[in-house]
Design a protein around this motif. Structure first.
Motif, PDB file in Angstrom:
ATOM      1  N   UNK A  24       0.852  -1.182   0.000  1.00  0.00           N
ATOM      2  CA  UNK A  24       0.000   0.000   0.000  1.00  0.00           C
ATOM      3  C   UNK A  24       0.885   1.229   0.000  1.00  0.00           C
ATOM      4  N   UNK A  25       0.888   1.991  -1.095  1.00  0.00           N
ATOM      5  CA  UNK A  25       1.806   3.129  -1.234  1.00  0.00           C
ATOM      6  C   UNK A  25       1.065   4.329  -1.811  1.00  0.00           C
ATOM      7  N   UNK A  26       1.670   5.499  -1.673  1.00  0.00           N
ATOM      8  CA  UNK A  26       1.069   6.705  -2.233  1.00  0.00           C
ATOM      9  C   UNK A  26       1.141   6.682  -3.753  1.00  0.00           C
ATOM     10  N   UNK A  27       0.187   7.279  -4.437  1.00  0.00           N
ATOM     11  CA  UNK A  27       0.241   7.330  -5.906  1.00  0.00           C
ATOM     12  C   UNK A  27       1.561   7.939  -6.369  1.00  0.00           C
ATOM     13  N   UNK A  28       2.152   7.341  -7.384  1.00  0.00           N
ATOM     14  CA  UNK A  28       3.426   7.830  -7.899  1.00  0.00           C
ATOM     15  C   UNK A  28       4.635   7.173  -7.269  1.00  0.00           C
ATOM     16  N   UNK A  29       4.423   6.325  -6.250  1.00  0.00           N
ATOM     17  CA  UNK A  29       5.536   5.614  -5.627  1.00  0.00           C
ATOM     18  C   UNK A  29       6.199   4.713  -6.664  1.00  0.00           C
TER      19      UNK A  29
ATOM     20  N   UNK B  75       0.500  10.164   4.490  1.00  0.00           N
ATOM     21  CA  UNK B  75      -0.093  11.245   5.275  1.00  0.00           C
ATOM     22  C   UNK B  75       0.791  12.488   5.292  1.00  0.00           C
ATOM     23  N   UNK B  76       2.112  12.281   5.457  1.00  0.00           N
ATOM     24  CA  UNK B  76       3.025  13.425   5.502  1.00  0.00           C
ATOM     25  C   UNK B  76       2.927  14.261   4.233  1.00  0.00           C
ATOM     26  N   UNK B  77       2.876  13.608   3.078  1.00  0.00           N
ATOM     27  CA  UNK B  77       2.829  14.340   1.817  1.00  0.00           C
ATOM     28  C   UNK B  77       1.521  15.087   1.642  1.00  0.00           C
TER      29      UNK B  77
ATOM     30  N   UNK C 244     -10.051  16.181   1.800  1.00  0.00           N
ATOM     31  CA  UNK C 244      -8.812  16.302   1.032  1.00  0.00           C
ATOM     32  C   UNK C 244      -7.747  15.363   1.586  1.00  0.00           C
ATOM     33  N   UNK C 245      -8.172  14.182   1.994  1.00  0.00           N
ATOM     34  CA  UNK C 245      -7.281  13.246   2.672  1.00  0.00           C
ATOM     35  C   UNK C 245      -6.284  12.565   1.770  1.00  0.00           C
ATOM     36  N   UNK C 246      -5.312  11.874   2.366  1.00  0.00           N
ATOM     37  CA  UNK C 246      -4.289  11.160   1.597  1.00  0.00           C
ATOM     38  C   UNK C 246      -4.909  10.034   0.762  1.00  0.00           C
ATOM     39  N   UNK C 247      -4.228   9.708  -0.340  1.00  0.00           N
ATOM     40  CA  UNK C 247      -4.637   8.605  -1.194  1.00  0.00           C
ATOM     41  C   UNK C 247      -3.653   7.444  -1.026  1.00  0.00           C
ATOM     42  N   UNK C 248      -4.154   6.213  -1.232  1.00  0.00           N
ATOM     43  CA  UNK C 248      -3.279   5.046  -1.205  1.00  0.00           C
ATOM     44  C   UNK C 248      -3.651   4.110  -2.344  1.00  0.00           C
ATOM     45  N   UNK C 249      -2.615   3.576  -2.999  1.00  0.00           N
ATOM     46  CA  UNK C 249      -2.817   2.573  -4.038  1.00  0.00           C
ATOM     47  C   UNK C 249      -2.249   1.243  -3.552  1.00  0.00           C
TER      48      UNK C 249
END
Length: 293
Positions: free
Chosen positions: A147-152, A206-208, A260-265
């Protein structure tokens, strides 16, 4: 030198004990010690330093171990390939997963796999996304769920995106935010957080999001597992951000949508080399078709 001697050496190295190694290999200790001594004589070098208190690898032993592992893995792979050629899938399957995987019902997938291929020995390991990628890349894992942020950037592995979703705010039922229908990052920035370790892929999501919104937040507690995180939130020590798809597993907490929360892929990843028959069958169960050779 034979494969069984290599298995004995590996067992001693992993248990740091001839006694425990013999128990693992279902052989009397004297026989195991004799076989290791024969191998050392053939190699012309001691593989272990033995004292009354401990057993540890020598420099020669450390050099021997990786090659021995590769030889044992190659032998197991050869047996699996022969079995696959006759229509039977066997061998070993090692799968990794983040604790918060939600795109698949992993226990159900493993149950179906075992029903179809009962001769395969299955191992499941949990870990962080970045560590799991490393283990797939070096061949320790056959496949993993991340599970990572988009663009990882997933380097050195093949992957299939499984699902994407937003995080929600997880708060104790008596927290002031528990009554809200939705919140934004600006409101959440005033809270104290429980989160994963700084620098991890799980934390970066979350940090990003806060950094992109020009906001700072206080992470007072860093934890390595979601179970402890949830317990700390339940005791009112802070709030957490977790993927919405995962929070259906939580009980006794309030999950508040974030505008406007964080996204995860979530991704399924596997190695670039040709997978074993057992791994190919697992990938096929998940809709990934790969050739056996």
């Amino acid at each position: 030198m034979d494969l069984q001697q290599m298995r004995y050496v590996l067992a001693v190295a992993e248990t740091s004990s001839f006694t425990r190694a013999a128990e693992r290999c279902h052989i009397v200790q004297s026989a195991l010690s004799h076989q290791v001594a024969r191998l050392e004589k053939e190699l012309g070098a001691r593989l272990f330093e033995r004292t009354s208190r401990r057993v540890r690898l020598t420099t020669a032993g450390e050099a021997f171990l990786p090659a021995a592992r590769q030889a044992l893995e190659a032998a197991e792979r050869a047996r699996a390939e022969v079995a696959a050629a006759t229509g039977e899938i066997r061998g070993r399957l090692t799968v990794g997963s983040i604790p918060t995987v939600a795109a698949v019902d992993l226990p159900a997938v493993l149950r179906d796999y075992r029903t179809r291929h009962p001769q395969v020995r299955i191992r499941l390991r949990a870990g962080s996304s970045e560590r799991l990628v490393e283990q797939v890349r070096d061949g320790t894992l056959d496949a993993a769920f991340l599970g990572v942020q988009p663009g990882f950037r997933l380097q050195g592995v093949r992957d299939k995106a499984l699902a994407q979703g937003r995080h929600v705010a997880v708060v104790a039922p008596d927290h002031p935010l528990a009554a809200e229908q939705e919140v934004d990052l600006g409101l959440l920035a005033e809270e104290v957080f429980v989160d994963f370790a700084d620098g991890s892929a799980a934390r970066a999501q979350s940090d990003q999001a806060f950094a992109a919104a020009g906001l700072r937040r206080e992470v007072a507690f860093e934890v390595s597992g979601v179970e402890l995180m949830v317990r700390m939130v339940r005791h009112g020590l802070g709030i957490a951000l977790l993927p919405a798809a995962f929070t259906g597993e939580l009980h006794g907490l309030r999950c508040v949508p974030i505008t406007d929360g964080p996204m995860r892929t979530e991704h399924l990843v596997w190695g670039r080399s040709t997978p074993s028959p057992a791994a190919s069958a697992f990938l096929a169960l998940l809709g990934v078709e790969v050739p056996l050779s």
